[in-house]
Design a protein around this motif. Structure first.
Motif, PDB file in Angstrom:
ATOM      1  N   GLY A  58      18.301 103.363 -27.317  1.00 52.03           N
ATOM      2  CA  GLY A  58      17.627 104.740 -27.465  1.00 52.03           C
ATOM      3  C   GLY A  58      16.187 105.095 -26.833  1.00 52.03           C
ATOM      4  O   GLY A  58      15.605 104.356 -26.555  1.00 52.03           O
ATOM      5  N   ALA A  59      16.155 106.206 -27.395  1.00 47.99           N
ATOM      6  CA  ALA A  59      14.934 106.886 -26.757  1.00 47.99           C
ATOM      7  C   ALA A  59      13.710 106.037 -27.888  1.00 47.99           C
ATOM      8  O   ALA A  59      12.491 105.814 -27.042  1.00 47.99           O
ATOM      9  N   MET A  60      14.191 105.491 -28.875  1.00 47.53           N
ATOM     10  CA  MET A  60      12.925 104.518 -29.530  1.00 47.53           C
ATOM     11  C   MET A  60      12.439 103.653 -28.682  1.00 47.53           C
ATOM     12  O   MET A  60      11.074 103.540 -28.906  1.00 47.53           O
ATOM     13  N   ASN A  68      22.671 100.969 -36.442  1.00 50.70           N
ATOM     14  CA  ASN A  68      22.128 102.132 -36.629  1.00 50.70           C
ATOM     15  C   ASN A  68      21.257 102.816 -35.467  1.00 50.70           C
ATOM     16  O   ASN A  68      20.288 102.443 -35.089  1.00 50.70           O
ATOM     17  N   GLY A  69      22.078 104.348 -34.990  1.00 50.45           N
ATOM     18  CA  GLY A  69      21.149 104.737 -33.796  1.00 50.45           C
ATOM     19  C   GLY A  69      21.879 104.442 -32.480  1.00 50.45           C
ATOM     20  O   GLY A  69      21.890 103.492 -31.922  1.00 50.45           O
ATOM     21  N   PRO A  70      22.136 105.630 -31.911  1.00 54.11           N
ATOM     22  CA  PRO A  70      22.880 105.554 -30.664  1.00 54.11           C
ATOM     23  C   PRO A  70      21.789 104.788 -29.389  1.00 54.11           C
ATOM     24  O   PRO A  70      20.599 104.855 -29.614  1.00 54.11           O
ATOM     25  N   VAL A  77      13.210 110.951 -16.846  1.00 59.01           N
ATOM     26  CA  VAL A  77      13.621 110.775 -18.119  1.00 59.01           C
ATOM     27  C   VAL A  77      14.748 109.894 -18.292  1.00 59.01           C
ATOM     28  O   VAL A  77      15.694 109.760 -17.523  1.00 59.01           O
ATOM     29  N   GLY A  78      14.541 108.935 -19.275  1.00 62.47           N
ATOM     30  CA  GLY A  78      15.317 107.931 -19.601  1.00 62.47           C
ATOM     31  C   GLY A  78      16.339 108.373 -20.629  1.00 62.47           C
ATOM     32  O   GLY A  78      15.894 108.880 -21.850  1.00 62.47           O
ATOM     33  N   LEU A  79      17.593 108.450 -20.320  1.00 62.85           N
ATOM     34  CA  LEU A  79      18.559 109.061 -21.148  1.00 62.85           C
ATOM     35  C   LEU A  79      19.689 107.989 -21.779  1.00 62.85           C
ATOM     36  O   LEU A  79      20.589 108.134 -22.578  1.00 62.85           O
ATOM     37  N   ASP A  80      19.736 106.898 -21.244  1.00 62.48           N
ATOM     38  CA  ASP A  80      20.479 105.717 -21.709  1.00 62.48           C
ATOM     39  C   ASP A  80      20.149 104.478 -21.303  1.00 62.48           C
ATOM     40  O   ASP A  80      19.295 104.270 -20.480  1.00 62.48           O
ATOM     41  N   GLY A 106      18.705 102.057 -32.753  1.00 60.46           N
ATOM     42  CA  GLY A 106      18.339 103.120 -31.742  1.00 60.46           C
ATOM     43  C   GLY A 106      18.163 104.392 -32.252  1.00 60.46           C
ATOM     44  O   GLY A 106      17.850 104.744 -33.372  1.00 60.46           O
ATOM     45  N   GLY A 107      18.573 105.718 -31.312  1.00 58.08           N
ATOM     46  CA  GLY A 107      18.281 107.046 -31.902  1.00 58.08           C
ATOM     47  C   GLY A 107      16.804 107.559 -31.035  1.00 58.08           C
ATOM     48  O   GLY A 107      16.478 106.792 -30.378  1.00 58.08           O
ATOM     49  N   ALA A 108      16.954 108.647 -31.729  1.00 56.82           N
ATOM     50  CA  ALA A 108      15.656 109.299 -31.169  1.00 56.82           C
ATOM     51  C   ALA A 108      14.227 108.737 -31.395  1.00 56.82           C
ATOM     52  O   ALA A 108      13.376 108.644 -30.560  1.00 56.82           O
ATOM     53  N   ASP A 127      11.697 107.466 -37.792  1.00 56.00           N
ATOM     54  CA  ASP A 127      12.664 107.467 -38.705  1.00 56.00           C
ATOM     55  C   ASP A 127      12.917 106.038 -39.060  1.00 56.00           C
ATOM     56  O   ASP A 127      13.657 105.977 -40.248  1.00 56.00           O
ATOM     57  N   LYS A 128      12.672 105.077 -38.303  1.00 60.04           N
ATOM     58  CA  LYS A 128      13.516 103.867 -38.421  1.00 60.04           C
ATOM     59  C   LYS A 128      12.431 102.610 -38.913  1.00 60.04           C
ATOM     60  O   LYS A 128      13.004 101.797 -38.995  1.00 60.04           O
ATOM     61  N   ILE A 129      11.238 103.110 -39.015  1.00 58.10           N
ATOM     62  CA  ILE A 129      10.215 102.002 -39.272  1.00 58.10           C
ATOM     63  C   ILE A 129      10.461 101.209 -40.482  1.00 58.10           C
ATOM     64  O   ILE A 129      10.386  99.954 -40.514  1.00 58.10           O
ATOM     65  N   SER A 184      10.283 110.785 -20.662  1.00 55.68           N
ATOM     66  CA  SER A 184      11.234 110.220 -21.696  1.00 55.68           C
ATOM     67  C   SER A 184      10.590 110.507 -23.115  1.00 55.68           C
ATOM     68  O   SER A 184       9.471 110.639 -23.196  1.00 55.68           O
ATOM     69  N   LEU A 185      11.369 110.672 -24.024  1.00 57.77           N
ATOM     70  CA  LEU A 185      11.019 110.921 -25.470  1.00 57.77           C
ATOM     71  C   LEU A 185      10.003 109.768 -25.865  1.00 57.77           C
ATOM     72  O   LEU A 185      10.561 108.630 -25.963  1.00 57.77           O
ATOM     73  N   VAL A 186       8.878 110.199 -26.362  1.00 61.80           N
ATOM     74  CA  VAL A 186       7.813 109.202 -26.812  1.00 61.80           C
ATOM     75  C   VAL A 186       7.305 109.703 -28.053  1.00 61.80           C
ATOM     76  O   VAL A 186       7.001 110.982 -28.149  1.00 61.80           O
ATOM     77  N   MET A 192      21.385 109.519 -25.175  1.00 62.19           N
ATOM     78  CA  MET A 192      21.885 110.769 -25.387  1.00 62.19           C
ATOM     79  C   MET A 192      23.294 110.873 -25.244  1.00 62.19           C
ATOM     80  O   MET A 192      23.798 111.366 -24.369  1.00 62.19           O
ATOM     81  N   PHE A 193      24.182 110.311 -26.453  1.00 62.55           N
ATOM     82  CA  PHE A 193      25.605 109.971 -26.265  1.00 62.55           C
ATOM     83  C   PHE A 193      26.317 111.431 -26.273  1.00 62.55           C
ATOM     84  O   PHE A 193      27.456 111.500 -26.110  1.00 62.55           O
ATOM     85  N   GLU A 194      25.614 112.298 -26.650  1.00 62.85           N
ATOM     86  CA  GLU A 194      26.298 113.721 -26.762  1.00 62.85           C
ATOM     87  C   GLU A 194      26.729 114.180 -25.323  1.00 62.85           C
ATOM     88  O   GLU A 194      27.279 115.122 -25.255  1.00 62.85           O
TER      89      GLU A 194
END
Ligand code: ADP
Ligand code: MG
Length: 406
Positions: A229-231, A326-328, A301-304, A203-205, A209-211, A246-248, A331-333
Motif C-alpha cells: 500500500g501507500a504506507m 489489514n490494509g489493501p 505515483v505508485g498505486l499498487d 497496507g493501506g494509505a 493509522d497503523k503504527i 506517491s502518498l507519503v 488503490m484497489f478501488e
C-alpha cells in the motif's frame, strides 16, 4: 476465552438486552448490505430458542452529528435515513416472527407486554445524545428491567458508550454474544498464542493509522511483516529513495526508520515491496507501468505493488500457520490497481486452504476480500474497523472489559 458468553448463563424466561451492530447502509429505506444483520442472527436465534425475552439495540450512522453539520451549513437533514425500522422488518423476515419496533419512545410498554421468545427492538440509540456521551441516566434507562446484558457488537466495543459500557454498571450479568465470542477467540489467539509461522500483512494509505498495530505485532514477534500500500512509500522515502508523487507522510519518516530497527532487533523479517505499478499522474489514471523501487522520476505515483512483489509476498505466505491482514496493497478501488490486492487475497485464501488460520480486518480490506469473492475462504473476517485495529494493538476495549469474567 476469559469472558463469559451467552451460553454460560441461564437466560430462559429472562429479559435479555443484546447490543447488536445493525449499522447497515440504507438508501431510500432499502438495506443495501445485510451482512451485519445476518451476522447477529446466531445470537438472536439462540436467545429466542432459550425462551428469553429479547431486546435488541444498535446505533445507525451519526444522526445528531449529521444534523448539527447540516444546520451549520444550511443543508437539508433527512431524519428518515436514521431509523432502524427497515432493519426490524428485515430481521422479522429472517426470524420468521414479529419484531416489535420502538416508535415514539414506547419501548417500556412493548417490553412489559413481552412473552418468552418475543423480540423487541430499540430505535437508533444515537438519536439520544446520552448514548455517545455515556450518560449514566440514559444507561440506567436502557438497563431498566434487564436481567442479562449481551454485547454482540464488536465493531463498537472500542467505544465507551451507554449501550456498550455504561449499561453494564446497572446490570449484574454481562456476557459476550456469539459473534463477539468469535472475534475474541480469533483475534485473541493471534495475539496471545499464534500458530507459527505467523505472517502479518499491512497496507493501506497511512502509516500513522497503523503504527500501534505494527508495534504490537513486532512486540509479539510475528515471524514476517509484509508492508504494502501507500504506507510503503513513507518507509522508502525515509530510507532515502525518491518516491515521486506517491502518498507519503513526511512527519512519520523517523518513526518508519524506528519501526524497521525494532523489527530487526526482534528478529522479525520485515519485507517491503521491490517493485510498483506507477502512473504519470492521478488524472487521468493511465500509462500504468511496473518499475523497480529505485525510481527517480519525481513525477511518478505508485498505486499498487508490482508483479515481482506479488511473487515475493506469495512466497512469504507459503507455509504460514497464522495470517493477519489489514490494509489493501494498492488503490484497489480503481482498476487495474486492485491487482496486487486481489493477488494477495488469493494467496491468503490458498494458504488458508493449506491449513493456515487467516484473519482479515479493516473496512477497506474486507471490502476487497468481498470484491474478490473470497470471503468464505478466509478463517475469520473481523467485523470491526477501529475496534479490530485497537484490539490488535493490544489495547483493552472498554466494551469487552466490562463483560463478566469466567
Ligand atoms: P482498512 O480500511 O482495511 O483498514 P485503510 O483505510 O488503511 O484500510 O486503507 C485503504 C485505503 O488505502 C484505500 O482507500 C486505498 O485506495 C488506499 N491506498 C492503498 N494503497 C495506496 C496507494 N499506493 N496510493 C494511494 N492510496 C492507496
Ligand atoms: Mg479504511
Amino acid at each position: 476465552m476469559q469472558k463469559k458468553t451467552i451460553k454460560d448463563v441461564d437466560i430462559a424466561g429472562k429479559t435479555v438486552f443484546i447490543r447488536v451492530d445493525f449499522n447497515v447502509p440504507i438508501k431510500n429505506g432499502v438495506i443495501e448490505d445485510d451482512t451485519r444483520i445476518k451476522g447477529a442472527l446466531p445470537t438472536i436465534k439462540y436467545a429466542v430458542e432459550q425462551g428469553a425475552k429479547v431486546i435488541l439495540a444498535s446505533h445507525l450512522g451519526r444522526p445528531l452529528k449529521d444534523k448539527k453539520k447540516a444546520e451549520e451549513k444550511g443543508l437539508p437533514y433527512d431524519a428518515g435515513k436514521y431509523t432502524l425500522k427497515p432493519v426490524a422488518e428485515k430481521l422479522s423476515e429472517y426470524l420468521g416472527a414479529a419484531v416489535a419496533f420502538e416508535q415514539d419512545g414506547n419501548i417500556g410498554s412493548l417490553i412489559s407486554a413481552m412473552n418468552n421468545g418475543d423480540v423487541v427492538m430499540h430505535e437508533n440509540l444515537r438519536l439520544d445524545a446520552g448514548e455517545e456521551k455515556n450518560d449514566p441516566d440514559f444507561a440506567k434507562q436502557l438497563a431498566d428491567g434487564i436481567d442479562v446484558y449481551v454485547n454482540d457488537a464488536f465493531g463498537t466495543a472500542h467505544r465507551s458508550h451507554a449501550s456498550t459500557e455504561g449499561i453494564t454498571h446497572f446490570v449484574d450479568t454481562c456476557v459476550a454474544g456469539l459473534l463477539m465470542e468469535k472475534e475474541l477467540e480469533f483475534l485473541g489467539k493471534a495475539l496471545e498464542n499464534p500458530d507459527r509461522p505467523f505472517v502479518a500483512i499491512l497496507g493501506g494509505a497511512k502509516v500513522s493509522d497503523k503504527i500501534p498495530v505494527i508495534e504490537s505485532l513486532i512486540e509479539r514477534k510475528v515471524d514476517k511483516l509484509l508492508i504494502g500500500g501507500a504506507m510503503a512509500y513513507t518507509f522508502f522515502k525515509a530510507q532515502g529513495f525518491t518516491v515521486g508523487k506517491s502518498l507519503v507522510e513526511d512527519d512519520m519518516m523517523p518513526k518508519a526508520l524506528e519501526i524497521e530497527q525494532q523489527a530487526k532487533d526482534a528478529g522479525v523479517e520485515f519485507i517491503l515491496p521491490t517493485d510498483h505499478q506507477v502512473v504519470d499522474s492521478y488524472d487521468p489514471i493511465n500509462s500504468r507501468k511496473a518499475i523497480q523501487i529505485e525510481f527517480t522520476n519525481t513525477g511518478l505515483v505508485g498505486l499498487d505493488i508490482g508483479p515481482e512483489t506479488i511473487e515475493i509476498f506469495k512466497q512469504a505466505l507459503e507455509g504460514a500457520k497464522t495470517i493477519v491482514w489489514n490494509g489493501p496493497m494498492g488503490m484497489f478501488e480503481e482498476k487495474p490497481f486492485d491487482e496486487g490486492t486481489i493477488a494477495i487475497a488469493n494467496a491468503v485464501a490458498e494458504a488458508t486452504e493449506k491449513g493456515a488460520t487467516s484473519i482479515v480486518g479493516g473496512g477497506d480490506s474486507v471490502a476487497a476480500i468481498n470484491q474478490a469473492g473470497l470471503a468464505d475462504k478466509i478463517s475469520h473476517i473481523s467485523t470491526g474497523g477501529g475496534a479490530t485495529l485497537e484490539f490488535l494493538s493490544g489495547d483493552t476495549l472498554p466494551g469487552v472489559a466490562a463483560l463478566n469474567n469466567r
